[in-house]
Write a protein that holds these residues in place. Structure first.
Motif, PDB file in Angstrom:
ATOM      1  N   LYS A  18       0.724  -1.213  -0.110  1.00 21.59           N
ATOM      2  CA  LYS A  18      -0.014  -0.090  -0.129  1.00 21.59           C
ATOM      3  C   LYS A  18       0.864   1.359   0.144  1.00 21.59           C
ATOM      4  O   LYS A  18       0.375   2.276  -0.432  1.00 21.59           O
ATOM      5  N   SER A  19       2.112   1.171   0.695  1.00 22.64           N
ATOM      6  CA  SER A  19       3.097   2.354   0.816  1.00 22.64           C
ATOM      7  C   SER A  19       3.586   2.809  -0.723  1.00 22.64           C
ATOM      8  O   SER A  19       4.023   3.779  -1.021  1.00 22.64           O
ATOM      9  N   TYR A  20       3.251   1.725  -1.485  1.00 27.39           N
ATOM     10  CA  TYR A  20       3.915   1.936  -3.185  1.00 27.39           C
ATOM     11  C   TYR A  20       2.742   2.430  -3.935  1.00 27.39           C
ATOM     12  O   TYR A  20       2.776   2.602  -5.316  1.00 27.39           O
ATOM     13  N   GLY A  27      -7.309   7.106  -7.509  1.00 28.78           N
ATOM     14  CA  GLY A  27      -8.023   7.814  -7.883  1.00 28.78           C
ATOM     15  C   GLY A  27      -7.713   9.235  -7.071  1.00 28.78           C
ATOM     16  O   GLY A  27      -6.546   9.593  -7.266  1.00 28.78           O
ATOM     17  N   SER A  28      -8.357   9.957  -6.746  1.00 31.22           N
ATOM     18  CA  SER A  28      -8.070  11.117  -6.066  1.00 31.22           C
ATOM     19  C   SER A  28      -8.111  11.273  -4.461  1.00 31.22           C
ATOM     20  O   SER A  28      -8.521  12.254  -4.037  1.00 31.22           O
ATOM     21  N   ASP A  29      -7.723  10.112  -3.801  1.00 35.83           N
ATOM     22  CA  ASP A  29      -7.721   9.874  -2.428  1.00 35.83           C
ATOM     23  C   ASP A  29      -6.588  10.566  -1.800  1.00 35.83           C
ATOM     24  O   ASP A  29      -5.393  10.039  -1.832  1.00 35.83           O
ATOM     25  N   GLU A  30      -6.756  11.709  -1.304  1.00 38.32           N
ATOM     26  CA  GLU A  30      -5.506  12.608  -1.106  1.00 38.32           C
ATOM     27  C   GLU A  30      -5.056  12.033   0.445  1.00 38.32           C
ATOM     28  O   GLU A  30      -3.771  12.364   0.470  1.00 38.32           O
ATOM     29  N   GLU A  31      -5.760  11.294   1.080  1.00 43.58           N
ATOM     30  CA  GLU A  31      -5.229  10.645   2.203  1.00 43.58           C
ATOM     31  C   GLU A  31      -4.122   9.795   2.075  1.00 43.58           C
ATOM     32  O   GLU A  31      -3.158   9.650   2.500  1.00 43.58           O
ATOM     33  N   GLU A  32      -4.446   8.781   0.791  1.00 40.49           N
ATOM     34  CA  GLU A  32      -3.667   7.704   0.765  1.00 40.49           C
ATOM     35  C   GLU A  32      -2.511   8.243   0.092  1.00 40.49           C
ATOM     36  O   GLU A  32      -1.308   8.067   0.316  1.00 40.49           O
ATOM     37  N   ASP A  33      -2.664   9.218  -0.868  1.00 43.55           N
ATOM     38  CA  ASP A  33      -1.328   9.848  -1.490  1.00 43.55           C
ATOM     39  C   ASP A  33      -0.374  10.689  -0.610  1.00 43.55           C
ATOM     40  O   ASP A  33       0.878  10.329  -0.663  1.00 43.55           O
TER      41      ASP A  33
END
Length: 209
Positions: free
Chosen positions: A52-54, A90-96
């Motif tokens: 997930k970190s990648y 997509g646009s998941d800012e938290e994951e980014d």
């Protein structure tokens, strides 16, 4: 597609990735088929959080997704799972933000490791010729005076008396110096201060260690 968690758990018990020794498209393929890290499969959960970190690098990871097929079974993925996949890429800012934070920590750890790497100390072996005034000069006192010079980065070594004519002998002495700490000009100036015994000094040889 759904994931055979039992098979994947067994596979990851002795491996870090689905295929090979670095993250690849095979990991991405299996990762996308999961909605979250399983709570009852510790090896899969560890792998899931690592991959997930990648997230921000998925499109550029090497390899093929083919190896991941071995852990998937036919069937439509649950709607919630599909939504999770869209959020990840997509646009998941938290994951980014989480991916960027992990990348920043890795860079910082690398820089710290690089900074703590022992610095190579440049040293030289120097042969110093010290000439007395005449054949009556006390060469034992001359050598004792030269060896009395002490400073950081300077270690005196072997010595010998070399005839130079008319019964006069010069002191030839080896010294190891740290280049950043010891100036040969300064060292010769200190040797010259023993002018009761020393007429002059010369650098006969010098070699880097």
């Amino acid at each position: 597609m759904s994931v055979d968690l039992t098979k994947l758990e067994s596979h990851l018990a002795s491996r870090s990735y689905v295929e090979g020794y670095t993250p690849s498209q095979a990991d991405v393929h299996v990762f996308k088929a999961l909605s979250s890290a399983p709570t009852d499969q510790p090896n899969v959960a560890r792998w899931y959080n690592h991959i997930k970190s990648y997230s921000s690098e998925f499109d550029t990871l090497p390899g093929s997704s083919k190896a991941g097929e071995a852990f998937l079974s036919s069937g439509a993925a649950p709607a919630a799972e599909e939504e999770e996949e869209v959020d990840l890429f997509g646009s998941d800012e938290e994951e980014d933000a989480e991916a960027e934070r992990i990348k920043a920590e890795r860079v910082a750890a690398y820089q710290a490791k690089k900074a703590n790497k022992p610095k190579t100390i440049a040293k030289s072996v120097v042969t110093l010729d010290v000439k007395p005034w005449d054949d009556e000069t006390d060469m034992a006192k001359l050598e004792e005076s030269v060896r009395s010079i002490e400073q950081p980065g300077l270690v005196w070594g072997a010595s010998k008396l070399v005839p130079i004519g008319y019964g006069i002998r010069k002191l030839q002495i080896t010294v190891v110096i740290e280049d950043e700490l010891v100036s040969l000009d300064d060292l010769q100036d200190k040797v010259a201060e023993f002018d009761d015994y020393v007429q002059s000094s010369d650098i006969a040889a010098m070699q880097k260690l």
